[in-house]
Design an enzyme around this catalytic site. Structure first.
Site, mmCIF file in Angstrom:
data_model
loop_
_atom_site.group_PDB
_atom_site.id
_atom_site.type_symbol
_atom_site.label_atom_id
_atom_site.label_comp_id
_atom_site.label_asym_id
_atom_site.label_seq_id
_atom_site.Cartn_x
_atom_site.Cartn_y
_atom_site.Cartn_z
ATOM 1 N N TRP A 22 0.812 -1.221 0.000
ATOM 2 C CA TRP A 22 0.000 0.000 0.000
ATOM 3 C C TRP A 22 0.840 1.264 0.000
ATOM 4 O O TRP A 22 0.317 2.343 -0.245
ATOM 5 C CB TRP A 22 -0.924 0.009 1.234
ATOM 6 C CG TRP A 22 -0.179 -0.282 2.500
ATOM 7 C CD1 TRP A 22 -0.073 -1.504 3.120
ATOM 8 C CD2 TRP A 22 0.621 0.619 3.276
ATOM 9 N NE1 TRP A 22 0.745 -1.405 4.220
ATOM 10 C CE2 TRP A 22 1.178 -0.105 4.345
ATOM 11 C CE3 TRP A 22 0.920 1.983 3.186
ATOM 12 C CZ2 TRP A 22 2.013 0.459 5.301
ATOM 13 C CZ3 TRP A 22 1.754 2.559 4.134
ATOM 14 C CH2 TRP A 22 2.288 1.793 5.181
ATOM 15 N N PRO B 253 -3.164 -6.117 -5.834
ATOM 16 C CA PRO B 253 -2.721 -4.977 -5.026
ATOM 17 C C PRO B 253 -3.116 -5.147 -3.561
ATOM 18 O O PRO B 253 -3.972 -5.978 -3.225
ATOM 19 C CB PRO B 253 -3.480 -3.801 -5.653
ATOM 20 C CG PRO B 253 -4.692 -4.398 -6.276
ATOM 21 C CD PRO B 253 -4.363 -5.817 -6.637
ATOM 22 N N ALA B 254 -2.497 -4.342 -2.716
ATOM 23 C CA ALA B 254 -2.830 -4.365 -1.285
ATOM 24 C C ALA B 254 -4.301 -4.001 -1.084
ATOM 25 O O ALA B 254 -4.847 -3.167 -1.813
ATOM 26 C CB ALA B 254 -1.938 -3.387 -0.532
ATOM 27 N N GLY C 195 6.674 -6.304 0.178
ATOM 28 C CA GLY C 195 5.917 -6.240 1.428
ATOM 29 C C GLY C 195 6.798 -6.659 2.588
ATOM 30 O O GLY C 195 8.032 -6.532 2.520
ATOM 31 N N SER C 196 6.163 -7.192 3.610
ATOM 32 C CA SER C 196 6.897 -7.506 4.832
ATOM 33 C C SER C 196 7.742 -8.782 4.684
ATOM 34 O O SER C 196 7.411 -9.673 3.901
ATOM 35 C CB SER C 196 5.899 -7.691 5.983
ATOM 36 O OG SER C 196 5.009 -8.745 5.667
ATOM 37 N N LEU D 97 11.606 -6.940 0.511
ATOM 38 C CA LEU D 97 11.027 -7.051 1.854
ATOM 39 C C LEU D 97 11.421 -5.873 2.744
ATOM 40 O O LEU D 97 11.802 -4.823 2.254
ATOM 41 C CB LEU D 97 11.457 -8.396 2.455
ATOM 42 C CG LEU D 97 11.205 -9.608 1.535
ATOM 43 C CD1 LEU D 97 11.739 -10.892 2.148
ATOM 44 C CD2 LEU D 97 9.717 -9.740 1.213
ATOM 45 N N CYS E 138 10.256 1.198 2.708
ATOM 46 C CA CYS E 138 11.237 0.204 3.157
ATOM 47 C C CYS E 138 12.661 0.734 3.080
ATOM 48 O O CYS E 138 13.565 0.159 3.666
ATOM 49 C CB CYS E 138 11.075 -1.077 2.355
ATOM 50 S SG CYS E 138 11.022 -0.755 0.603
ATOM 51 N N GLU F 35 12.158 -2.392 12.190
ATOM 52 C CA GLU F 35 11.729 -1.346 11.265
ATOM 53 C C GLU F 35 10.534 -0.616 11.898
ATOM 54 O O GLU F 35 9.545 -1.241 12.265
ATOM 55 C CB GLU F 35 11.305 -2.035 9.957
ATOM 56 C CG GLU F 35 10.986 -1.113 8.828
ATOM 57 C CD GLU F 35 10.653 -1.884 7.541
ATOM 58 O OE1 GLU F 35 10.167 -3.028 7.621
ATOM 59 O OE2 GLU F 35 10.880 -1.328 6.457
HETATM 60 P P1 ADP Z 1 2.456 -4.549 5.186
HETATM 61 O O1 ADP Z 1 2.802 -5.106 6.519
HETATM 62 O O2 ADP Z 1 3.341 -3.486 4.712
HETATM 63 O O3 ADP Z 1 0.990 -4.284 4.968
HETATM 64 P P2 ADP Z 1 2.238 -7.096 3.932
HETATM 65 O O4 ADP Z 1 3.418 -7.957 3.664
HETATM 66 O O5 ADP Z 1 1.275 -7.532 4.983
HETATM 67 O O6 ADP Z 1 2.847 -5.676 4.173
HETATM 68 O O7 ADP Z 1 1.402 -6.861 2.604
HETATM 69 C C1 ADP Z 1 1.949 -6.679 1.334
HETATM 70 C C2 ADP Z 1 1.082 -7.396 0.320
HETATM 71 O O8 ADP Z 1 1.035 -8.772 0.673
HETATM 72 C C3 ADP Z 1 -0.368 -6.938 0.245
HETATM 73 O O9 ADP Z 1 -0.799 -7.030 -1.103
HETATM 74 C C4 ADP Z 1 -1.096 -7.960 1.097
HETATM 75 O O10 ADP Z 1 -2.443 -8.135 0.732
HETATM 76 C C5 ADP Z 1 -0.306 -9.209 0.780
HETATM 77 N N1 ADP Z 1 -0.368 -10.239 1.827
HETATM 78 C C6 ADP Z 1 -0.528 -10.060 3.166
HETATM 79 N N2 ADP Z 1 -0.517 -11.246 3.803
HETATM 80 C C7 ADP Z 1 -0.373 -12.199 2.857
HETATM 81 C C8 ADP Z 1 -0.273 -13.629 2.881
HETATM 82 N N3 ADP Z 1 -0.335 -14.321 4.031
HETATM 83 N N4 ADP Z 1 -0.112 -14.266 1.724
HETATM 84 C C9 ADP Z 1 -0.028 -13.591 0.554
HETATM 85 N N5 ADP Z 1 -0.108 -12.246 0.462
HETATM 86 C C10 ADP Z 1 -0.261 -11.555 1.598
#
Ligand code: ADP
Length: 479
Positions: free
Chosen positions: A148, A173-174, A226-227, A249, A282, A382
């Protein structure tokens, strides 16, 4: 405003008929109800991408370049609309969202050109009766999972190289920011991509949707930003069908200032690196390491600059720092401040939530913490918020040990005037990106990505397109 999934060139609601609500994090105002796609919608998108793949793969690179470049132009034509949508969804100030749109378009423009340079090789053979060739071919359907914090640029950073290489693509997308991706999807139709080349699945159940990316042989590449926690889950899932993954990441960027640095430039760099998107990137500086000789002066100047930042709704004129994206985000920022104070740090400005008239309670005052030590939470994790923790160091080797003392390795920043030190530090820092007297290194033509727990693979530059190409070695006996 487009609110349906793009599958096979057509915007369609979720098969279940369900929708979910997208809020503005600054006000909690409802922006839209968006299709809540599930695994069946994702499968339909993958099937469409698979059907579109042979023709797209076989199209000349100069033909693939045309809609890519056109999409970049359309994004710039609609820059104000995209800027406002981006700011509404993720809360970032309009000025930053406008920069994001241009940055996002630059990946399409750059890869439209780079796709023309996917050259093969001939290799001198040991046997004179053979000819050895290497072809570089698109690997198949590519999937992308985007975050996001850059709802527009993270889509195009994956779309540009994938489509230029000749892959077709499904993007998820998120859930906080699906509208920006759908706006790009809408423009992709106008740009003239054939049906099925680019598909977008929005939905709340990320694991269910993204499982479809790994449960067969059709999707050959998954790019995720993402994370680290979710990246690990995806890496494990990729094993079953040996799907290639690129993972961008978490980071924990050190921002190192030596006694001989130009302090004015270091402070300007610190502000740009730390407070962009309210600290939610990040590559944001997450730990300031300042040599003792300039520590007090740096903290003084940084504090003055940070105290002057204007906090507010991203869409309000003059806002420099918007809200954090959700309640968990602001709680984490507060927890990092509380932990630092409990262990002896001092707040020189900020330190608490800010009330914004008509706003949610997700606004954190831009904060400087001094007297921070490497054992504090803000120096181990972070923060993803507008908190600048400053720690003093004595020697170059002390700075290196602290900087490298983390499982993360995305971006590091270094401010000094000593050329030999720059080279020593650049070589020794365990990071994928090093900014030398430069707080904003990201650009379409350079490889972006991390080492250790910060990821695998690179996005941007000629390196970024390699992720979407398979090598095929041909040994050809001619006599
Ligand atoms: P943040 O903590 O920055 O929101 P996330 O890693 O949770 O980052 O999210 C980044 C993306 O990964 C988003 O599109 C989210 O919907 C997706 N996402 C979150 N959890 C999962 C999961 N368990 N499996 C696959 N995609 C995921």
């Amino acid at each position: 405003m487009q609110t349906s999934c793009l599958i096979d060139g057509t915007f369609v609601p979720a098969r279940s008929g369900r929708t979910f609500v997208v809020h503005n994090p600054a006000t909690d105002a409802v922006i839209a109800h968006v299709a809540d796609g599930d695994a069946s919608d994702a499968r339909a998108a993958i099937d469409a991408a698979a059907r579109a793949f042979p023709a797209w793969k076989n199209a000349a690179a100069i033909e693939r370049a045309k809609p890519l470049r056109r999409l970049a132009e359309l994004m710039l034509r609609d820059v104000e609309r995209l800027t406002d949508l981006c700011s509404q969804e993720c809360g970032k100030p309009l000025a930053e969202a406008r920069v994001e749109v241009a940055y996002a378009a630059s990946f399409l423009e750059w890869y439209a050109e780079e796709g023309k340079r996917v050259y093969g090789e001939t290799i001198p053979a040991s046997d004179p009766g053979k000819r050895l060739l290497v072809l570089r071919q698109p690997s198949g359907v590519a999937a992308a999972i985007t975050p996001w914090n850059f709802p527009i640029a993270m889509v195009t950073r994956k779309m540009g190289p994938a489509l230029a290489a000749g892959c077709t693509q499904v993007v998820k997308p998120a859930e906080q920011t699906p509208l920006s991706a759908l706006a790009i999807a809408e423009l992709s139709i106008e740009a003239g991509f054939p049906a099925g080349v680019f598909n977008v699945i929005t939905g709340l159940d990320a694991p269910a949707i993204t499982d479809t990316f790994f449960d067969g042989l059709t999707v050959r590449h998954v790019s995720f930003t993402g994370s680290t926690e979710v990246g690990r889950i995806l890496l494990a899932k990729s094993a079953a069908n040996v799907v290639r993954v690129s993972l961008e990441l978490g980071g924990h960027a050190p921002f190192i200032v030596f006694n001989d640095a130009d302090l004015d430039k270091a402070v300007v760099g610190a502000m740009a690196s730390k407070f962009r998107n309210a600290g939610q990137t990040c590559v944001c500086a997450n730990r300031f390491l300042v040599q003792r000789g300039v520590h007090d002066e740096f903290v003084k100047r940084l504090t003055i600059a940070v105290a002057a930042l204007k906090v507010g709704d991203g869409r309000a004129p003059g806002t420099q720092v918007g809200p954090l994206v959700d309640d968990a985000g602001i709680r984490k920022a507060e927890a990092h401040v509380a932990d630092a104070l409990a262990h002896g740090a001092q707040v020189t400005t900020g330190g608490a939530r800010v009330t914004v008239p008509g706003g949610t309670n997700r606004f954190m005052a831009p904060t400087v913490l001094s007297g921070v030590t490497p054992t504090m939470l803000c120096f181990r994790e972070e923060t993803f918020g507008p908190i600048a923790p400053v720690c003093a160091f004595d020697t170059e080797s002390d700075a290196l040990a602290i900087a490298n003392g983390t499982p993360y390795g995305l971006a590091a920043y270094l401010f000094t005037a000593d050329g030999a030190r720059i080279m020593r530090m650049v070589e020794a820092l365990q990071y994928g990106i090093v900014g030398v007297n430069d707080a904003l290194p990201a650009t379409a033509q350079a490889p972006f990505g991390g080492v250790k727990h910060s990821g695998l693979g690179r996005e941007g530059g000629h390196h970024g397109i390699e992720e979407y190409l398979d090598l095929k070695y041909v040994s050809w006996r001619i006599s």
